[in-house]
Design a protein around this motif. Structure first.
Motif, PDB file in Angstrom:
ATOM      1  N   GLY A 157       0.793  -1.221   0.000  1.00 24.33           N
ATOM      2  CA  GLY A 157       0.000   0.000   0.000  1.00 24.33           C
ATOM      3  C   GLY A 157       0.827   1.273   0.000  1.00 24.33           C
ATOM      4  N   ILE A 158       2.070   1.200   0.465  1.00 24.91           N
ATOM      5  CA  ILE A 158       2.916   2.401   0.497  1.00 24.91           C
ATOM      6  C   ILE A 158       3.972   2.382  -0.611  1.00 24.91           C
ATOM      7  CG2 ILE A 158       2.600   2.651   2.988  1.00 24.91           C
ATOM      8  CD1 ILE A 158       5.444   1.561   3.359  1.00 24.91           C
ATOM      9  N   PHE A 159       3.989   1.356  -1.423  1.00 20.66           N
ATOM     10  CA  PHE A 159       5.047   1.202  -2.426  1.00 20.66           C
ATOM     11  C   PHE A 159       5.160   2.423  -3.338  1.00 20.66           C
ATOM     12  CE2 PHE A 159       6.782  -0.127  -6.493  1.00 20.66           C
ATOM     13  CZ  PHE A 159       7.900  -0.869  -6.118  1.00 20.66           C
ATOM     14  N   THR A 160       4.034   2.894  -3.849  1.00 22.00           N
ATOM     15  CA  THR A 160       4.070   3.982  -4.835  1.00 22.00           C
ATOM     16  C   THR A 160       4.471   5.318  -4.226  1.00 22.00           C
ATOM     17  OG1 THR A 160       1.693   4.368  -4.529  1.00 22.00           O
ATOM     18  CG2 THR A 160       2.369   2.866  -6.307  1.00 22.00           C
ATOM     19  N   THR A 161       4.486   5.411  -2.891  1.00 28.37           N
ATOM     20  CA  THR A 161       4.874   6.674  -2.236  1.00 28.37           C
ATOM     21  C   THR A 161       6.374   6.763  -2.003  1.00 28.37           C
ATOM     22  OG1 THR A 161       4.678   5.823   0.039  1.00 28.37           O
ATOM     23  CG2 THR A 161       2.654   6.617  -1.039  1.00 28.37           C
ATOM     24  N   LEU A 162       7.107   5.697  -2.310  1.00 27.45           N
ATOM     25  CA  LEU A 162       8.520   5.630  -1.969  1.00 27.45           C
ATOM     26  C   LEU A 162       9.405   6.049  -3.141  1.00 27.45           C
ATOM     27  CD1 LEU A 162       8.467   2.154  -0.166  1.00 27.45           C
ATOM     28  CD2 LEU A 162       8.355   4.420   0.907  1.00 27.45           C
ATOM     29  N   ALA A 208       0.776 -11.806  -3.422  1.00 25.24           N
ATOM     30  CA  ALA A 208       1.620 -10.640  -3.153  1.00 25.24           C
ATOM     31  C   ALA A 208       2.733 -10.521  -4.188  1.00 25.24           C
ATOM     32  CB  ALA A 208       2.206 -10.742  -1.746  1.00 25.24           C
ATOM     33  N   ARG A 209       3.286 -11.643  -4.610  1.00 27.82           N
ATOM     34  CA  ARG A 209       4.347 -11.606  -5.617  1.00 27.82           C
ATOM     35  C   ARG A 209       3.810 -11.029  -6.931  1.00 27.82           C
ATOM     36  NH1 ARG A 209       9.186 -14.304  -5.804  1.00 27.82           N
ATOM     37  NH2 ARG A 209       8.552 -15.809  -4.199  1.00 27.82           N
ATOM     38  N   GLN A 210       2.604 -11.424  -7.294  1.00 28.53           N
ATOM     39  CA  GLN A 210       2.001 -10.910  -8.534  1.00 28.53           C
ATOM     40  C   GLN A 210       1.771  -9.406  -8.433  1.00 28.53           C
ATOM     41  OE1 GLN A 210      -1.487 -13.389  -8.819  1.00 28.53           O
ATOM     42  NE2 GLN A 210      -0.430 -14.999  -9.968  1.00 28.53           N
ATOM     43  N   ARG A 211       1.279  -8.961  -7.294  1.00 28.08           N
ATOM     44  CA  ARG A 211       1.014  -7.528  -7.145  1.00 28.08           C
ATOM     45  C   ARG A 211       2.314  -6.736  -7.111  1.00 28.08           C
ATOM     46  NH1 ARG A 211      -2.111  -4.365  -2.232  1.00 28.08           N
ATOM     47  NH2 ARG A 211      -1.961  -2.295  -3.159  1.00 28.08           N
ATOM     48  N   LEU A 212       3.331  -7.272  -6.434  1.00 29.29           N
ATOM     49  CA  LEU A 212       4.622  -6.595  -6.389  1.00 29.29           C
ATOM     50  C   LEU A 212       5.221  -6.480  -7.790  1.00 29.29           C
ATOM     51  CD1 LEU A 212       6.972  -5.380  -4.774  1.00 29.29           C
ATOM     52  CD2 LEU A 212       7.854  -7.716  -4.477  1.00 29.29           C
TER      53      LEU A 212
END
Length: 310
Positions: free
Chosen positions: A267-272, A301-305
């Motif tokens: 959920g915070i990936f795109t903010t980094l 989770a691997r697919q979403r990452l």
């Protein structure tokens, strides 16, 4: 009592065998005697200490284990109920006052606390005192989950002298590197265990046991002696602090809450920034190693990452 839903797949929980090293716990020359049966109890109930946990973990591959953590003036309560299951469950009782490492690893917040252990992986069942009518459906569900993964052994009746207690399957000797890791873990030497696992991976990069062991030791080092309340409070106070969010994710994984950890981090990936994304990606790879590549939460989770990366 407080009881979270029992997971249908225990693979998301921390693998206790990586901490006690189930093969050597059963085979090491210096290992303690088999768990004893307290006076007045049967072979279905065993009072153990922290050093004997490896034998119980190994037995959980044969029969579902109910681990009752007691102490602080509270005595075990489940012996009579477990007797009624006639060997379909093994009750292991453990005094929390004498087991600080397991209390920390399992993130125990109150006494008594009860876990199910199946194939070396614990899942919380409930905390606090409860009536038999409340506990029985929970234990029945444990048996259903165990049956789904083929853990359907039955302990012999106490008076039956013609059969032995199920024994742990014999496993090959440990490599020198894994032996070093076991010795270090036994001494609570996280740095030594980490070095041993790195040496194992230098020799065999595809050693999945070493990968998982290294990831779990790193998680334990990061959590240290910090309380769960402190970790969560710091993360809530500073949502933009990546280190604080990663530490809460560590806490979730240590308790078997993989989905919570993955949701938080993705959920915070795109903010980094670029460095932050790489740090997050590396941490998630550690979690994937701990849970195993076939766990449904890992697959999702691997697919979403991957979709976020590319």
């Amino acid at each position: 009592m407080s009881n979270p839903p029992l997971p249908g797949n225990f693979a998301g929980a921390m693998d206790l065998s990586a901490l006690v090293n189930r093969a050597k716990a059963a085979q090491a020359p210096a290992s303690p005697a088999a768990p004893t049966t307290p006076a007045g109890a049967s072979s279905y109930v065993r009072d153990i200490n922290e050093s004997e946990m490896g034998q119980i973990v190994e037995l959980s591959n044969t029969v579902p284990v109910i681990l009752e953590i007691y102490g602080q003036g509270v005595t075990p309560q489940l012996g009579g109920l477990i007797e009624k299951y006639q060997g379909k469950l093994l009750l292991a009782t453990l005094n929390a006052d004498h087991a600080p490492q397991l209390v920390q690893a399992l993130q125990i917040q109150g006494i008594p606390t009860v876990f199910a252990v199946i194939q070396g992986r614990p899942a919380p069942l409930f905390q606090g005192q409860a009536q038999e009518a409340e506990i029985t459906p929970v234990l029945d569900e444990v048996l259903k989950v165990a049956a789904q993964v083929g853990v359907t052994g039955v302990l012999p009746a106490p008076e039956n002298s013609d059969h032995d207690t199920p024994e742990a399957p014999t496993e090959p000797p440990l490599s020198p590197e894994h032996q070093r890791a076991f010795d270090a873990l036994s001494a609570n030497d996280w740095d030594g265990a980490e070095a041993a696992y790195r040496d194992a991976l230098a020799k065999a990069p595809a050693d999945t046991d070493a990968q998982a062991g290294l990831a779990q030791v790193g998680l334990l080092k990061r959590l240290g002696n910090q309380s769960a309340d402190t970790i969560r409070a710091e993360a809530a106070k500073d949502p933009g602090n990546l280190d604080a969010q990663l530490l809460v994710a560590d806490l979730d994984v240590s308790g078997g809450h993989l989905d919570d950890a993955f949701t938080r981090l993705l959920g915070i990936f795109t903010t980094l920034d670029t460095d932050g994304r790489e740090t997050l990606r590396t941490r998630m790879l550690d979690y994937f190693a701990i849970a195993g590549p076939t766990h449904p939460s890992v697959i999702a989770a691997r697919q979403r990452l991957t979709s976020l990366l590319y």
